[in-house]
Design an enzyme around this catalytic site. Structure first.
Site, PDB file in Angstrom:
ATOM      1  N   GLY A 147     -15.241   1.161  -3.002  1.00  0.00           N
ATOM      2  CA  GLY A 147     -13.898   2.051  -3.434  1.00  0.00           C
ATOM      3  C   GLY A 147     -15.166   3.040  -3.949  1.00  0.00           C
ATOM      4  N   LYS A 170       5.054  -6.149 -12.842  1.00  0.00           N
ATOM      5  CA  LYS A 170       4.756  -6.641 -11.529  1.00  0.00           C
ATOM      6  C   LYS A 170       4.574  -8.344 -11.974  1.00  0.00           C
ATOM      7  CE  LYS A 170       0.090  -5.761  -9.486  1.00  0.00           C
ATOM      8  NZ  LYS A 170      -0.964  -4.883  -9.634  1.00  0.00           N
ATOM      9  N   ARG A 206      -2.863 -12.290  -3.083  1.00  0.00           N
ATOM     10  CA  ARG A 206      -3.536 -12.797  -4.475  1.00  0.00           C
ATOM     11  C   ARG A 206      -3.552 -14.494  -4.581  1.00  0.00           C
ATOM     12  NH1 ARG A 206      -7.890  -9.830  -7.389  1.00  0.00           N
ATOM     13  NH2 ARG A 206      -7.556  -7.662  -6.548  1.00  0.00           N
ATOM     14  N   SER A 208      -6.690 -14.005   0.544  1.00  0.00           N
ATOM     15  CA  SER A 208      -7.220 -12.684  -0.249  1.00  0.00           C
ATOM     16  C   SER A 208      -7.589 -13.308  -2.200  1.00  0.00           C
ATOM     17  CB  SER A 208      -6.416 -11.730   0.567  1.00  0.00           C
ATOM     18  OG  SER A 208      -8.176 -10.480  -0.484  1.00  0.00           O
ATOM     19  N   ASN A 209      -8.497 -12.757  -1.816  1.00  0.00           N
ATOM     20  CA  ASN A 209      -9.444 -13.270  -3.617  1.00  0.00           C
ATOM     21  C   ASN A 209      -8.672 -14.277  -3.803  1.00  0.00           C
ATOM     22  OD1 ASN A 209      -9.755  -9.724  -3.438  1.00  0.00           O
ATOM     23  ND2 ASN A 209      -6.822 -10.099  -3.276  1.00  0.00           N
ATOM     24  N   SER A 217     -13.653  -2.952  -0.324  1.00  0.00           N
ATOM     25  CA  SER A 217     -13.999  -2.047  -1.235  1.00  0.00           C
ATOM     26  C   SER A 217     -15.665  -1.950  -0.792  1.00  0.00           C
ATOM     27  CB  SER A 217     -14.499  -1.798  -2.781  1.00  0.00           C
ATOM     28  OG  SER A 217     -12.668  -1.261  -2.601  1.00  0.00           O
ATOM     29  N   TYR A 272       0.534  -0.987   0.202  1.00  0.00           N
ATOM     30  CA  TYR A 272       0.148  -0.363   0.298  1.00  0.00           C
ATOM     31  C   TYR A 272       0.733   0.833  -0.199  1.00  0.00           C
ATOM     32  CZ  TYR A 272      -4.020  -3.359   0.931  1.00  0.00           C
ATOM     33  OH  TYR A 272      -4.856  -3.233   0.968  1.00  0.00           O
TER      34      TYR A 272
HETATM   35  N1  LIG Z   1      -7.668  -7.413  -0.320  1.00  0.00           N
HETATM   36  C1  LIG Z   1      -7.390  -6.682  -1.513  1.00  0.00           C
HETATM   37  O1  LIG Z   1      -7.020  -7.022  -2.841  1.00  0.00           O
HETATM   38  C2  LIG Z   1      -7.875  -5.428  -1.466  1.00  0.00           C
HETATM   39  C3  LIG Z   1      -8.187  -4.748  -2.343  1.00  0.00           C
HETATM   40  C4  LIG Z   1      -8.521  -3.227  -2.999  1.00  0.00           C
HETATM   41  C5  LIG Z   1      -8.620  -2.536  -0.927  1.00  0.00           C
HETATM   42  N2  LIG Z   1      -8.195  -3.203  -0.234  1.00  0.00           N
HETATM   43  C6  LIG Z   1      -9.120  -2.847   1.171  1.00  0.00           C
HETATM   44  O2  LIG Z   1      -9.814  -2.653   1.511  1.00  0.00           O
HETATM   45  C7  LIG Z   1      -9.977  -1.026   2.238  1.00  0.00           C
HETATM   46  C8  LIG Z   1     -11.224  -0.580   1.249  1.00  0.00           C
HETATM   47  O3  LIG Z   1     -11.345  -0.463   0.147  1.00  0.00           O
HETATM   48  P1  LIG Z   1     -11.777   0.933  -0.881  1.00  0.00           P
HETATM   49  O4  LIG Z   1     -11.118   2.160  -0.265  1.00  0.00           O
HETATM   50  O5  LIG Z   1     -12.221   0.829  -1.396  1.00  0.00           O
HETATM   51  O6  LIG Z   1     -13.340   0.603   0.453  1.00  0.00           O
HETATM   52  P2  LIG Z   1     -14.430   1.919  -0.020  1.00  0.00           P
HETATM   53  O7  LIG Z   1     -15.011   2.240   1.782  1.00  0.00           O
HETATM   54  O8  LIG Z   1     -15.517   0.866  -0.490  1.00  0.00           O
HETATM   55  O9  LIG Z   1     -14.388   3.021  -0.812  1.00  0.00           O
HETATM   56  C9  LIG Z   1     -13.872   3.891  -0.289  1.00  0.00           C
HETATM   57  C10 LIG Z   1     -13.745   5.563  -1.018  1.00  0.00           C
HETATM   58  O10 LIG Z   1     -15.677   5.719  -0.822  1.00  0.00           O
HETATM   59  C11 LIG Z   1     -15.098   7.279  -0.880  1.00  0.00           C
HETATM   60  N3  LIG Z   1     -15.942   7.539   0.003  1.00  0.00           N
HETATM   61  C12 LIG Z   1     -16.749   8.923  -0.808  1.00  0.00           C
HETATM   62  N4  LIG Z   1     -18.036   9.285  -0.090  1.00  0.00           N
HETATM   63  C13 LIG Z   1     -17.812   8.628   0.938  1.00  0.00           C
HETATM   64  C14 LIG Z   1     -19.124   8.130   2.356  1.00  0.00           C
HETATM   65  N5  LIG Z   1     -20.634   9.272   2.015  1.00  0.00           N
HETATM   66  N6  LIG Z   1     -18.936   7.892   3.018  1.00  0.00           N
HETATM   67  C15 LIG Z   1     -17.998   6.763   3.067  1.00  0.00           C
HETATM   68  N7  LIG Z   1     -16.854   6.567   1.894  1.00  0.00           N
HETATM   69  C16 LIG Z   1     -17.205   7.764   0.915  1.00  0.00           C
HETATM   70  C17 LIG Z   1     -13.902   7.225   0.013  1.00  0.00           C
HETATM   71  O11 LIG Z   1     -13.700   9.099   0.218  1.00  0.00           O
HETATM   72  P3  LIG Z   1     -12.878   9.405   1.059  1.00  0.00           P
HETATM   73  O12 LIG Z   1     -11.961   9.009   1.679  1.00  0.00           O
HETATM   74  O13 LIG Z   1     -12.691  10.638   1.173  1.00  0.00           O
HETATM   75  O14 LIG Z   1     -14.257   9.031   2.710  1.00  0.00           O
HETATM   76  C18 LIG Z   1     -12.571   6.264  -0.194  1.00  0.00           C
HETATM   77  O15 LIG Z   1     -12.188   6.781  -1.821  1.00  0.00           O
HETATM   78  C19 LIG Z   1      -8.486  -0.824   1.226  1.00  0.00           C
HETATM   79  O16 LIG Z   1      -8.607   0.283   2.367  1.00  0.00           O
HETATM   80  C20 LIG Z   1      -7.892  -1.386   1.904  1.00  0.00           C
HETATM   81  O17 LIG Z   1      -7.395  -2.225   3.043  1.00  0.00           O
HETATM   82  C21 LIG Z   1      -8.099  -5.216  -0.275  1.00  0.00           C
END
Ligand SMILES: NC(=O)c1ccc[n+]([C@@H]2O[C@H](COP(=O)([O-])OP(=O)(O)OC[C@H]3O[C@@H](n4cnc5c(N)ncnc54)[C@H](OP(=O)(O)O)[C@@H]3O)[C@@H](O)[C@H]2O)c1
Length: 302
Positions: free
Chosen positions: A218, A101, A133, A162-163, A214, A57
């Site tokens: 996301g 990658k 992955r 994961s995945n 996500s 990250y």
């Molecule tokens: N295992 C994997 O392959 C994998 C892949 C991707 C992610 N992840 C993990 O999953 C976590 C979450 O993923 P994600 O960030 O895509 O999750 P998410 O919670 O679906 O999306 C977060 C995004 O939504 C935005 N957003 C806009 N309005 C919002 C509101 N009212 N409330 C909340 N969020 C809002 C946030 O912006 P703001 O910041 O402005 O609130 C942020 O950019 C990552 O941090 C990581 O730890 C794992």
């Protein structure tokens, strides 16, 4: 307050919502140790005690940043659980030896990655280590050997994936001397494939709670047109459940699943945490759950 939940009968107890650090370096509010500390403290104020990482990250920079934040308030370490991942190798200036990658689940890479994560995060043990992955070149015996060694040495407490598909989980589980405690997967109103792929059924059968990445698409969920079917249904149900908006509603929809998913939220805004945490108090009624699915997919179930 967000409740706590066991991931697996033999696994760790995490908070029912987890904060994901993926975007931490991208946002003004969380890109400094002081800012990130504010986010950690806000999460703890609402019962969110588990923090999700990966070595990669922020171009291999977020774990370092989190470690710097923890050093500002070392007493917090005892109040949090740390999940991190390994197995993706980015072609990055931070890793000049990587020409392309790729995935690497060799024992040497997994061990080196864990040792670096421990040093960067400044913690003595990782609560859950995930293989990020599925790696087509994974040798299950080799991975099982290195994971068992890391557990025996106390460097990781538990292992998961994961995945991964059901078959990929079965392969690794068949060689490990302890259970996999989770599979972190993508699932949301905008990505519903796992509802039918058999993966959630397998996880429920094995009593393994999935972690969900996500969970709000996301952020794409917030772009749903308010006058469209999903926008309208979300507005109606937010009123029904007295929720502030689509975020907590979509989390409550996920948490209604019997496999007991643990969503990993990715907001970088401490101000949004209280609203999202409110989801943990909601038990969504069955027909409301299906109304959201129908609105999101644009069709009723068969
Ligand atoms: N295992 C994997 O392959 C994998 C892949 C991707 C992610 N992840 C993990 O999953 C976590 C979450 O993923 P994600 O960030 O895509 O999750 P998410 O919670 O679906 O999306 C977060 C995004 O939504 C935005 N957003 C806009 N309005 C919002 C509101 N009212 N409330 C909340 N969020 C809002 C946030 O912006 P703001 O910041 O402005 O609130 C942020 O950019 C990552 O941090 C990581 O730890 C794992």
């Amino acid at each position: 307050m967000v409740q706590r939940q066991r991931l697996h009968p033999g696994g760790p107890t995490l908070s029912r919502l987890v904060w994901g650090a993926w975007r931490a370096r991208d946002a003004e509010a969380t890109r400094t140790p002081q800012g990130l500390l504010r986010m950690i403290e806000t999460c703890l104020d609402h019962g969110i005690t588990t923090f999700d990482h990966a070595d990669i990250y922020g171009q291999y920079g977020v774990e370092v940043l989190f470690g710097e934040a923890l050093r500002l308030a070392p007493a917090l370490r005892a109040r949090i659980e740390v999940v991190t991942k390994c197995g993706i190798a980015l072609a990055s200036p931070a890793r000049p030896a990587h020409r392309v990658k790729h995935y690497d689940t060799s024992a040497a890479h997994v061990r080196a990655s864990v040792e670096r994560s421990l040093a960067d995060l400044g913690v003595e043990r990782i609560d859950v280590l995930l293989l990020h992955r599925p790696d087509p070149l994974m040798d299950a015996d080799e991975v099982a050997g290195v994971l068992a060694g890391l557990v025996a040495e106390g460097k990781i407490a538990h292992a998961g994936v994961s995945n991964h598909t059901v078959e990929q989980m079965r392969l690794l589980a068949a060689r490990l001397p302890f259970p996999l405690v989770t599979n972190q997967i993508e699932l949301s109103l905008l990505h519903t494939d796992p509802l039918e792929s058999g993966l959630l059924d397998h996880l429920q059968a094995e009593r393994i709670a999935p972690m969900i990445w996500s969970p709000l698409g996301g952020g794409r969920l917030f772009a749903s047109p308010p006058e469209g079917p999903l926008g309208r249904t979300m507005a109606e149900l937010c009123a029904t459940y007295a929720l502030s908006g689509p975020g907590p509603l979509a989390l409550a929809w996920l948490m209604r699943l019997p496999s007991r998913p643990v969503p990993v939220i990715g907001t970088t805004s401490p101000a949004r945490i209280a609203d999202l945490a409110a989801a943990a108090a909601v038990v969504m009624e069955r027909q409301d759950w299906f109304a959201l699915l129908e609105a999101a997919r644009g069709r009723a179930v068969a």
